[in-house]
Design a protein around this motif. Structure first.
Motif, PDB file in Angstrom:
ATOM      1  N   LYS A  42       0.834  -1.210   0.000  1.00  0.00           N
ATOM      2  CA  LYS A  42       0.000   0.000   0.000  1.00  0.00           C
ATOM      3  C   LYS A  42       0.864   1.253   0.000  1.00  0.00           C
ATOM      4  O   LYS A  42       0.603   2.215  -0.738  1.00  0.00           O
ATOM      5  CB  LYS A  42      -0.909  -0.006   1.233  1.00  0.00           C
ATOM      6  CG  LYS A  42      -1.912   1.146   1.276  1.00  0.00           C
ATOM      7  CD  LYS A  42      -2.958   1.011   0.196  1.00  0.00           C
ATOM      8  CE  LYS A  42      -3.999   2.111   0.318  1.00  0.00           C
ATOM      9  NZ  LYS A  42      -4.963   2.068  -0.810  1.00  0.00           N
ATOM     10  N   ARG A  43       1.909   1.265   0.806  1.00  0.00           N
ATOM     11  CA  ARG A  43       2.801   2.431   0.895  1.00  0.00           C
ATOM     12  C   ARG A  43       3.563   2.671  -0.410  1.00  0.00           C
ATOM     13  O   ARG A  43       3.918   3.797  -0.729  1.00  0.00           O
ATOM     14  CB  ARG A  43       3.795   2.232   2.050  1.00  0.00           C
ATOM     15  CG  ARG A  43       3.153   2.250   3.427  1.00  0.00           C
ATOM     16  CD  ARG A  43       4.158   1.939   4.515  1.00  0.00           C
ATOM     17  NE  ARG A  43       5.143   3.000   4.674  1.00  0.00           N
ATOM     18  CZ  ARG A  43       6.163   2.929   5.512  1.00  0.00           C
ATOM     19  NH1 ARG A  43       6.336   1.844   6.254  1.00  0.00           N
ATOM     20  NH2 ARG A  43       7.022   3.930   5.613  1.00  0.00           N
ATOM     21  N   LEU A  44       3.784   1.597  -1.164  1.00  0.00           N
ATOM     22  CA  LEU A  44       4.599   1.707  -2.377  1.00  0.00           C
ATOM     23  C   LEU A  44       3.772   1.763  -3.661  1.00  0.00           C
ATOM     24  O   LEU A  44       4.327   1.806  -4.750  1.00  0.00           O
ATOM     25  CB  LEU A  44       5.551   0.510  -2.452  1.00  0.00           C
ATOM     26  CG  LEU A  44       6.622   0.450  -1.356  1.00  0.00           C
ATOM     27  CD1 LEU A  44       7.334  -0.890  -1.381  1.00  0.00           C
ATOM     28  CD2 LEU A  44       7.619   1.572  -1.512  1.00  0.00           C
ATOM     29  N   GLU A  45       2.470   1.792  -3.516  1.00  0.00           N
ATOM     30  CA  GLU A  45       1.556   1.728  -4.659  1.00  0.00           C
ATOM     31  C   GLU A  45       1.859   2.800  -5.709  1.00  0.00           C
ATOM     32  O   GLU A  45       1.905   2.538  -6.910  1.00  0.00           O
ATOM     33  CB  GLU A  45       0.118   1.879  -4.156  1.00  0.00           C
ATOM     34  CG  GLU A  45      -0.922   1.407  -5.124  1.00  0.00           C
ATOM     35  CD  GLU A  45      -2.305   1.388  -4.461  1.00  0.00           C
ATOM     36  OE1 GLU A  45      -3.066   0.479  -4.772  1.00  0.00           O
ATOM     37  OE2 GLU A  45      -2.596   2.299  -3.648  1.00  0.00           O
ATOM     38  N   ARG A  46       2.092   4.032  -5.260  1.00  0.00           N
ATOM     39  CA  ARG A  46       2.271   5.144  -6.197  1.00  0.00           C
ATOM     40  C   ARG A  46       3.589   5.067  -6.958  1.00  0.00           C
ATOM     41  O   ARG A  46       3.785   5.768  -7.947  1.00  0.00           O
ATOM     42  CB  ARG A  46       2.176   6.484  -5.451  1.00  0.00           C
ATOM     43  CG  ARG A  46       3.225   6.701  -4.391  1.00  0.00           C
ATOM     44  CD  ARG A  46       2.832   7.855  -3.469  1.00  0.00           C
ATOM     45  NE  ARG A  46       3.737   7.995  -2.342  1.00  0.00           N
ATOM     46  CZ  ARG A  46       4.686   8.923  -2.269  1.00  0.00           C
ATOM     47  NH1 ARG A  46       4.837   9.780  -3.260  1.00  0.00           N
ATOM     48  NH2 ARG A  46       5.464   9.002  -1.223  1.00  0.00           N
ATOM     49  N   PHE A  47       4.514   4.220  -6.513  1.00  0.00           N
ATOM     50  CA  PHE A  47       5.804   4.115  -7.191  1.00  0.00           C
ATOM     51  C   PHE A  47       5.874   2.930  -8.160  1.00  0.00           C
ATOM     52  O   PHE A  47       6.918   2.664  -8.746  1.00  0.00           O
ATOM     53  CB  PHE A  47       6.936   4.005  -6.172  1.00  0.00           C
ATOM     54  CG  PHE A  47       7.106   5.237  -5.335  1.00  0.00           C
ATOM     55  CD1 PHE A  47       7.502   6.438  -5.914  1.00  0.00           C
ATOM     56  CD2 PHE A  47       6.853   5.221  -3.974  1.00  0.00           C
ATOM     57  CE1 PHE A  47       7.657   7.575  -5.146  1.00  0.00           C
ATOM     58  CE2 PHE A  47       7.013   6.357  -3.200  1.00  0.00           C
ATOM     59  CZ  PHE A  47       7.408   7.543  -3.788  1.00  0.00           C
ATOM     60  N   GLU A  48       4.759   2.205  -8.311  1.00  0.00           N
ATOM     61  CA  GLU A  48       4.695   1.076  -9.243  1.00  0.00           C
ATOM     62  C   GLU A  48       5.838   0.094  -9.006  1.00  0.00           C
ATOM     63  O   GLU A  48       6.592  -0.266  -9.923  1.00  0.00           O
ATOM     64  CB  GLU A  48       4.702   1.595 -10.693  1.00  0.00           C
ATOM     65  CG  GLU A  48       3.545   2.532 -11.006  1.00  0.00           C
ATOM     66  CD  GLU A  48       3.606   3.105 -12.417  1.00  0.00           C
ATOM     67  OE1 GLU A  48       4.627   2.874 -13.099  1.00  0.00           O
ATOM     68  OE2 GLU A  48       2.639   3.755 -12.827  1.00  0.00           O
TER      69      GLU A  48
END
Length: 460
Positions: free
Chosen positions: A378-384
């Protein structure tokens, strides 16, 4: 085999090269590494990014007042920065020349610039490329190239350093952090070095002087007077032998000792002076002689070495975006050091929190933890980042019985044991262990888990 694993950690980022070192011998391995000529190819995500601050401002001006579009630009830059970190980590890990990459990372931590402050990833890429080109060349030449780096000029605000309105940031760090160290210059030296740098601002690929902003009056640096520019000032600085001893101490800290012995600082400083600051013979001498010592325990592993060693010990293909995130939480944010002094290393690498986080990661690998994995995703979602399913597999060269497995793993991982540790390991992997049983792999992983969480595994 103990020495080859130790030297693989000293000369690279994991034990990945241990078998090669053992096979060809240290001298041939060093020769191969120090003869490296590597082309740094511009990655696609850099090629498509803004090439200057002016270009970046133009893009922002075009969407001025449109908050949604501004946020997209900010997100794009953040993603590009994150890609840069992952790209660098992949180079460090997959290069045929890990020693060259480790030397280059040393110099990046010596001539600090950060993605966050520079704001032009292309400039940071050029900074990395320049270091790569000169990392085995002449140190004075490298210093001169660094002073003309757009990224360094931006990071240390030298674009604000102009005639009659001096900004001392770059001049001060040139003396304090890049060449001499504290206590080997005066405030007047700082002021006049800064004046020599006045008017040096951004150029297309590297810095350039703006003639109307340049200070052409006489300057006195270390007792010499003249109309000095950046190159002249650096020539005057390098007349002081202290430059060699300062660099030797920092290199010893990076590769071998958290607290380098004074006699070694003097010894290798003299090597630099004898070779007129040529770096290749300096590194050759230091690595050849210091890697002869089979006794470890002089240096706390930095997070990059710790986590890459674990990945390769357990045959896990690194997810470099995930690794970039982990390193940030371990206070080793690649190309985003906390300040101009860079990572201090030593005890700073192993606070109670970072040690606990290292242990948590080992437990996650061996035991699994679905909740932790979901939180991380979830924390890394925006970094693909992609998959974070890390499936460990431990391979032993001689899995004959419990004794041979324990001997191999302790030799590979910690280099020395104590009676209490031996007793506990014998409880984890009992004498009647059957390496062909269905749960053999999990039993061996338990041994790895115990050793990787030991204080001894945290040091080289």
């Amino acid at each position: 085999m103990i020495n080859s694993h130790l030297n693989a950690l000293r000369l690279g980022f994991s034990t990945k090269q241990a078998d090669i070192i053992q096979s060809v011998g240290l001298d041939k391995y060093l020769q191969h590494q120090l003869d490296a000529k590597v082309l740094v190819k511009e990655p696609l995500f850099i090629a498509n990014s803004p090439k200057s601050l002016a270009e970046f401002r133009t893009i922002r001006e075009a969407v001025k007042g449109n908050e949604e579009e501004i946020q997209k630009i900010v997100q794009y830059i953040n993603q590009t920065n994150f890609q840069f970190k992952a790209w660098a980590l992949q180079r460090f890990d997959e290069s045929e020349y890990p020693l060259l990459e480790k030397i280059a990372l040393f110099f990046q931590n010596h001539f600090v610039v950060t993605l966050q402050s520079v704001r032009v990833p292309y400039w940071v890429y050029l900074h990395y490329q320049t270091i790569h080109q000169h990392a085995l060349g002449n140190y004075k030449t490298l210093v001169k190239e660094m002073v003309y780096s757009n990224a360094l000029i931006k990071y240390l605000d030298n674009q604000q350093n102009v005639k009659n309105k001096i900004n001392e940031n770059l001049g001060r760090e040139l003396l304090e952090l890049f060449t001499l160290g504290e206590g080997h210059y005066t405030e007047q030296d700082i002021k006049n070095v800064a004046r020599a740098l006045a008017g040096l601002s951004f150029g297309k690929e590297k810095g350039m002087y703006r003639p109307l902003l340049k200070d052409n009056a006489a300057k006195t640096i270390f007792g010499s007077t003249g109309n000095f520019d950046a190159s002249d000032a650096i020539d005057l600085i390098f007349e002081k032998p202290q430059v060699a001893y300062f660099l030797a101490e920092k290199v010893l800290k990076w590769f071998f000792f958290d607290q380098p012995p004074k006699h070694l600082i003097e010894k290798y400083g003299k090597v630099l002076l004898q070779h007129q600051y040529e770096l290749k013979p300096f590194f050759q001498k230091m690595f050849t002689e210091e890697c002869q010592h089979t006794q470890g325990g002089n240096q706390i592993k930095n997070p990059l070495v710790f986590f890459l060693q674990v990945h390769h010990d357990l045959n896990i293909t690194p997810n470099y975006k995930l690794l970039a995130f982990i390193l940030k939480n371990q206070a080793m944010d690649i190309y985003d050091q906390p300040n101009v002094k860079g990572w201090k290393g030593g005890k700073e690498w192993l606070t109670s929190q970072t040690y606990a986080d290292r242990n948590q990661f080992i437990d996650f690998l061996i035991d699994g933890n679905e909740m932790f994995k979901k939180q991380l995703a979830k924390r890394l979602e925006r970094f693909e980042v992609g998959t974070i399913d890390l499936l460990p597999k431990l391979v032993c060269n001689n899995p004959k019985n419990a004794a041979t497995i324990l001997e191999e793993l302790t030799n590979r991982m910690i280099f020395e044991t104590n009676p209490e540790m031996v007793s506990e390991l014998n409880q984890i992997l009992k004498y009647d262990f059957d390496p062909k049983s269905a749960n053999a792999q999990q039993s061996m992983l338990r041994v790895y888990q115990y050793l990787a969480k030991s204080p001894e595994f945290q040091i080289i």
